[in-house]
Design a protein around this motif. Sequence first.
Motif, short mmCIF file in Angstrom:
data_model
loop_
_atom_site.label_atom_id
_atom_site.label_comp_id
_atom_site.label_asym_id
_atom_site.label_seq_id
_atom_site.Cartn_x
_atom_site.Cartn_y
_atom_site.Cartn_z
N HIS A 252 22.75 61.68 -9.14
CA HIS A 252 22.01 60.47 -9.53
C HIS A 252 22.96 59.49 -10.23
O HIS A 252 23.91 59.90 -10.88
CB HIS A 252 20.87 60.84 -10.49
CG HIS A 252 19.94 61.87 -9.92
ND1 HIS A 252 18.88 61.54 -9.10
CD2 HIS A 252 19.97 63.23 -9.99
CE1 HIS A 252 18.26 62.66 -8.72
NE2 HIS A 252 18.90 63.70 -9.24
N GLU B 39 21.37 56.14 -1.78
CA GLU B 39 20.71 56.57 -3.03
C GLU B 39 19.82 57.78 -2.78
O GLU B 39 19.83 58.76 -3.52
CB GLU B 39 19.88 55.42 -3.60
CG GLU B 39 20.68 54.35 -4.30
CD GLU B 39 19.87 53.08 -4.59
OE1 GLU B 39 18.85 52.86 -3.89
OE2 GLU B 39 20.27 52.31 -5.48
N ARG B 40 19.06 57.70 -1.67
CA ARG B 40 18.11 58.80 -1.38
C ARG B 40 18.87 60.08 -1.04
O ARG B 40 18.53 61.18 -1.49
CB ARG B 40 17.19 58.41 -0.22
CG ARG B 40 16.05 57.55 -0.68
CD ARG B 40 14.94 57.42 0.37
NE ARG B 40 14.37 56.08 0.28
CZ ARG B 40 14.46 55.16 1.24
NH1 ARG B 40 15.08 55.47 2.37
NH2 ARG B 40 13.96 53.96 1.08
N ALA B 41 19.95 59.93 -0.28
CA ALA B 41 20.74 61.12 0.10
C ALA B 41 21.32 61.77 -1.14
O ALA B 41 21.30 62.99 -1.30
CB ALA B 41 21.87 60.70 1.05
N ARG C 172 20.10 51.90 0.19
CA ARG C 172 18.93 52.71 -0.20
C ARG C 172 19.06 54.13 0.33
O ARG C 172 18.74 55.11 -0.33
CB ARG C 172 17.66 52.09 0.37
CG ARG C 172 17.21 50.90 -0.41
CD ARG C 172 15.77 50.59 -0.10
NE ARG C 172 15.43 49.25 -0.60
CZ ARG C 172 14.24 48.73 -0.45
NH1 ARG C 172 13.32 49.40 0.20
NH2 ARG C 172 13.98 47.54 -0.92
N LYS C 173 19.55 54.23 1.57
CA LYS C 173 19.68 55.56 2.17
C LYS C 173 20.71 56.40 1.42
O LYS C 173 20.56 57.60 1.25
CB LYS C 173 20.03 55.43 3.65
CG LYS C 173 18.88 54.96 4.53
CD LYS C 173 19.35 54.79 5.97
CE LYS C 173 18.20 54.39 6.86
NZ LYS C 173 17.16 55.46 6.96
N ILE D 102 24.06 59.17 7.61
CA ILE D 102 23.50 57.82 7.50
C ILE D 102 24.25 56.88 8.45
O ILE D 102 25.47 56.75 8.32
CB ILE D 102 23.61 57.31 6.04
CG1 ILE D 102 22.85 58.24 5.09
CG2 ILE D 102 23.08 55.88 5.92
CD1 ILE D 102 23.13 57.98 3.61
N CYS E 82 29.85 54.76 -6.14
CA CYS E 82 28.63 55.46 -6.56
C CYS E 82 28.91 56.30 -7.80
O CYS E 82 29.70 57.25 -7.73
CB CYS E 82 28.14 56.36 -5.44
SG CYS E 82 27.89 55.48 -3.89
N SER F 96 19.82 48.24 3.42
CA SER F 96 19.14 49.43 3.95
C SER F 96 20.01 50.67 3.77
O SER F 96 19.56 51.73 3.33
CB SER F 96 18.83 49.20 5.43
OG SER F 96 18.38 50.38 6.02
N ALA G 33 20.20 61.64 -4.19
CA ALA G 33 19.13 62.29 -4.98
C ALA G 33 18.79 63.64 -4.36
O ALA G 33 18.64 64.64 -5.06
CB ALA G 33 17.90 61.39 -5.01
N GLU G 34 18.78 63.68 -3.01
CA GLU G 34 18.48 64.95 -2.33
C GLU G 34 19.56 66.00 -2.64
O GLU G 34 19.28 67.20 -2.69
CB GLU G 34 18.44 64.67 -0.82
CG GLU G 34 17.53 65.59 -0.02
CD GLU G 34 17.52 65.20 1.46
OE1 GLU G 34 17.39 64.00 1.75
OE2 GLU G 34 17.71 66.11 2.29
#
Length: 231
Positions: A159, A150-152, A147-148, A202, A184, A144, A154-155
Amino acid sequence: QSDESSKRRVAARALAFVEDGMTLGLGTGSTAKYFVELLAERVRDGLDVVGVPTSERTRAQAESLGIRLATLDDIPELDLTVDGADAFDPALRLVKGGGGALLREKIVASASARMIVIADASKRVAQLGRFPLPVEVNVFGLASTTRKVERAAAEAGAHGPLALRRGPGGEPFVTDGGHLILDCRFDPIPDPETLASLLVAIPGVVEHGLFIGLASAVITDGAAGIEVVER
Ligand code: DER
């Protein structure tokens, strides 16, 4: 590329910032290893300092060399931390954590009046991202949290793939603090400040390898020889 003589030269130059009676944060990594070694020589010649190590391996090295050690509980505010970096940009923003010690390194650096970074020319970048960003995460809820992250990213306009850091036998790498590390590959990192603030929001993220506003100066070794880059 990094070479050992260059690491030793920048480590030696950092000693000029060490004064008798100072309390020091002792960094982690192959460059900081030279600093601890050279500091121990000065201690043998009578220099009176106390060190707070940023990792178990730096503690072991410093202890074996006779440097007096303490903890941040004994000394909550230090005079100076000397530590390495995996990358530094023109604003002296750092990526750290290649050695897996980023949590204690950041706690010690932020407890210090000054942080001097010792980094050979291979660490100097125009923009952060080439060296993968280590993100220290709690083992609970790893998928979980991943995923967070990755999303952070991208925001924040970053990438790239993330990988759980593993040891030589393929087992997950575990930090001194008992956590895991996601490496990352966000290349480039266009907005380090935004990425840093999104990552710390997060819950499963313990800390990340972006050191922003912590380095007072970077001692590096370029074509023109040793250079002290002030912030
Ligand atoms: O893990 C770390 O943060 C180390 O300080 C690393 O960034 C520098 O290690 P090196 O001096 O071996 O390149």
